[in-house]
Design a protein around this motif. Structure first.
Motif, mmCIF file in Angstrom:
data_model
loop_
_atom_site.group_PDB
_atom_site.id
_atom_site.type_symbol
_atom_site.label_atom_id
_atom_site.label_comp_id
_atom_site.label_asym_id
_atom_site.label_seq_id
_atom_site.Cartn_x
_atom_site.Cartn_y
_atom_site.Cartn_z
ATOM 1 N N LEU A 48 0.834 -1.199 0.000
ATOM 2 C CA LEU A 48 0.000 0.000 0.000
ATOM 3 C C LEU A 48 0.873 1.254 0.000
ATOM 4 C CD1 LEU A 48 -2.972 0.939 0.094
ATOM 5 C CD2 LEU A 48 -2.798 0.911 2.579
ATOM 6 N N LEU A 49 1.968 1.225 0.749
ATOM 7 C CA LEU A 49 2.897 2.358 0.771
ATOM 8 C C LEU A 49 3.533 2.570 -0.602
ATOM 9 C CD1 LEU A 49 4.727 1.879 4.189
ATOM 10 C CD2 LEU A 49 2.801 3.388 3.672
ATOM 11 N N VAL A 50 3.942 1.489 -1.236
ATOM 12 C CA VAL A 50 4.553 1.593 -2.571
ATOM 13 C C VAL A 50 3.545 2.150 -3.567
ATOM 14 C CG1 VAL A 50 5.494 0.248 -4.510
ATOM 15 C CG2 VAL A 50 6.280 -0.199 -2.180
ATOM 16 N N ASN A 51 2.305 1.662 -3.500
ATOM 17 C CA ASN A 51 1.266 2.154 -4.405
ATOM 18 C C ASN A 51 1.003 3.640 -4.193
ATOM 19 O OD1 ASN A 51 0.994 -0.387 -5.517
ATOM 20 N ND2 ASN A 51 -0.755 -0.929 -4.242
ATOM 21 N N ALA B 289 3.150 5.813 -2.960
ATOM 22 C CA ALA B 289 4.334 6.529 -3.447
ATOM 23 C C ALA B 289 4.280 6.666 -4.969
ATOM 24 C CB ALA B 289 5.605 5.797 -3.012
ATOM 25 N N ASP B 290 3.836 5.613 -5.666
ATOM 26 C CA ASP B 290 3.689 5.684 -7.124
ATOM 27 C C ASP B 290 2.646 6.723 -7.514
ATOM 28 O OD1 ASP B 290 5.591 3.685 -7.397
ATOM 29 O OD2 ASP B 290 4.117 2.081 -7.754
ATOM 30 N N GLU B 291 1.547 6.767 -6.766
ATOM 31 C CA GLU B 291 0.494 7.750 -7.007
ATOM 32 C C GLU B 291 1.033 9.168 -6.804
ATOM 33 O OE1 GLU B 291 -3.548 8.946 -4.689
ATOM 34 O OE2 GLU B 291 -3.244 6.802 -5.006
ATOM 35 N N LEU B 292 1.830 9.344 -5.757
ATOM 36 C CA LEU B 292 2.435 10.654 -5.506
ATOM 37 C C LEU B 292 3.391 11.044 -6.626
ATOM 38 C CD1 LEU B 292 3.034 10.449 -1.660
ATOM 39 C CD2 LEU B 292 1.434 11.958 -2.852
ATOM 40 N N ASP B 293 4.149 10.075 -7.152
ATOM 41 C CA ASP B 293 5.045 10.358 -8.276
ATOM 42 C C ASP B 293 4.262 10.893 -9.471
ATOM 43 O OD1 ASP B 293 7.473 9.692 -7.081
ATOM 44 O OD2 ASP B 293 7.425 7.616 -7.795
ATOM 45 N N LYS B 294 3.107 10.288 -9.751
ATOM 46 C CA LYS B 294 2.269 10.753 -10.863
ATOM 47 C C LYS B 294 1.756 12.155 -10.597
ATOM 48 C CE LYS B 294 0.805 6.128 -12.192
ATOM 49 N NZ LYS B 294 -0.281 5.141 -12.149
ATOM 50 N N THR B 295 1.349 12.410 -9.373
ATOM 51 C CA THR B 295 0.855 13.736 -9.011
ATOM 52 C C THR B 295 1.959 14.774 -9.139
ATOM 53 O OG1 THR B 295 -0.790 12.803 -7.518
ATOM 54 C CG2 THR B 295 -0.182 15.104 -7.152
ATOM 55 N N ILE B 296 3.143 14.437 -8.671
ATOM 56 C CA ILE B 296 4.277 15.361 -8.765
ATOM 57 C C ILE B 296 4.596 15.668 -10.226
ATOM 58 C CG2 ILE B 296 6.771 15.561 -8.380
ATOM 59 C CD1 ILE B 296 6.226 13.967 -5.704
ATOM 60 N N LYS B 297 4.591 14.645 -11.064
ATOM 61 C CA LYS B 297 4.862 14.841 -12.491
ATOM 62 C C LYS B 297 3.828 15.782 -13.107
ATOM 63 C CE LYS B 297 5.533 12.274 -16.767
ATOM 64 N NZ LYS B 297 5.496 10.964 -17.417
ATOM 65 N N SER B 298 2.577 15.580 -12.741
ATOM 66 C CA SER B 298 1.504 16.434 -13.241
ATOM 67 C C SER B 298 1.680 17.870 -12.761
ATOM 68 C CB SER B 298 0.154 15.869 -12.778
ATOM 69 O OG SER B 298 -0.889 16.700 -13.169
ATOM 70 N N LEU B 299 2.010 18.034 -11.498
ATOM 71 C CA LEU B 299 2.193 19.375 -10.944
ATOM 72 C C LEU B 299 3.398 20.082 -11.564
ATOM 73 C CD1 LEU B 299 1.362 18.687 -7.203
ATOM 74 C CD2 LEU B 299 0.030 20.044 -8.814
ATOM 75 N N ILE B 300 4.442 19.346 -11.863
ATOM 76 C CA ILE B 300 5.608 19.944 -12.521
ATOM 77 C C ILE B 300 5.222 20.450 -13.909
ATOM 78 C CG2 ILE B 300 7.850 19.393 -13.570
ATOM 79 C CD1 ILE B 300 8.394 17.643 -11.073
ATOM 80 N N ALA B 301 4.408 19.671 -14.613
ATOM 81 C CA ALA B 301 3.948 20.100 -15.942
ATOM 82 C C ALA B 301 3.120 21.377 -15.830
ATOM 83 C CB ALA B 301 3.145 18.984 -16.606
ATOM 84 N N VAL B 302 2.246 21.436 -14.834
ATOM 85 C CA VAL B 302 1.428 22.633 -14.632
ATOM 86 C C VAL B 302 2.321 23.820 -14.294
ATOM 87 C CG1 VAL B 302 -0.310 23.713 -13.152
ATOM 88 C CG2 VAL B 302 -0.637 21.366 -13.948
ATOM 89 N N ARG B 303 3.231 23.622 -13.359
ATOM 90 C CA ARG B 303 4.143 24.709 -12.967
ATOM 91 C C ARG B 303 4.925 25.232 -14.166
ATOM 92 N NH1 ARG B 303 9.300 22.820 -10.245
ATOM 93 N NH2 ARG B 303 9.664 22.415 -12.445
ATOM 94 N N ASP B 304 5.502 24.326 -14.929
ATOM 95 C CA ASP B 304 6.310 24.743 -16.076
ATOM 96 C C ASP B 304 5.465 25.461 -17.126
ATOM 97 O OD1 ASP B 304 8.441 23.598 -14.749
ATOM 98 O OD2 ASP B 304 8.588 21.854 -16.078
ATOM 99 N N GLY B 305 4.238 24.970 -17.329
ATOM 100 C CA GLY B 305 3.346 25.626 -18.284
ATOM 101 C C GLY B 305 2.969 27.027 -17.846
ATOM 102 N N LEU B 306 2.704 27.182 -16.555
ATOM 103 C CA LEU B 306 2.358 28.507 -16.035
ATOM 104 C C LEU B 306 3.534 29.472 -16.120
ATOM 105 C CD1 LEU B 306 0.232 27.513 -12.911
ATOM 106 C CD2 LEU B 306 -0.598 28.386 -15.122
#
Length: 143
Positions: A78-81, A83-100
């Motif tokens: 559950l912790l690994v899952n 962490a993987d979910e957080l990695d996806k969220t971080i990637k998405s947020l980085i894309a938003v930040r860079d776009g802004l």
């Protein structure tokens, strides 16, 4: 330790402590007069709950990990899952930040004419990025 002391030392409001007790996340030893009294390990248990909430786990998920006896029984998968979910969220947020950041300095006549901003709009429209992603990593109240 009475509920007022637990609230003072943990920063968790008494109303949230009562809610956590109702949900079975914590338990009091009983009452001293009208006030609930808790074991000394309550602060550690509240820290586990806070960590779980910060990681994005639901109260039900946290309850299953900390158990009714107070000894954590944390499912590593559950912790690994998560962490993987957080990695996806971080990637998405980085894309938003860079776009802004790009949109803020883009030389296009309007944001709607900026290809990167349009791509960001497309990601938002398709649900690839959402408010949920931003909310997951922002500070939350105890509830």
């Amino acid at each position: 330790m009475d509920i007022a002391e637990v609230a003072r030392r943990s920063g968790v409001p008494a109303s949230t402590l009562r809610f956590y007790e109702k949900k079975g996340l914590i338990s009091s030893l009983g009452r001293q007069g009208l006030r609930r009294v808790f074991n000394d390990n309550i602060l550690e248990r509240l820290a586990l709950i806070a960590l779980g909430r910060a990681a994005g786990f639901s109260l039900d998920e946290i309850g299953s990990m900390i158990g009714s006896k107070g000894d954590p029984n944390i499912d590593r998968e559950l912790l690994v899952n998560k962490a993987d979910e957080l990695d996806k969220t971080i990637k998405s947020l980085i894309a938003v930040r860079d776009g802004l950041r790009h949109a803020a300095v883009c030389s296009a006549p309007s944001h709607m004419e900026c290809p990167k901003f349009r791509r960001l709009l497309g990601l938002a429209a398709s649900g690839v990025i959402s408010r949920k992603d931003v909310g997951m990593l922002s500070p939350k109240k105890a509830l």
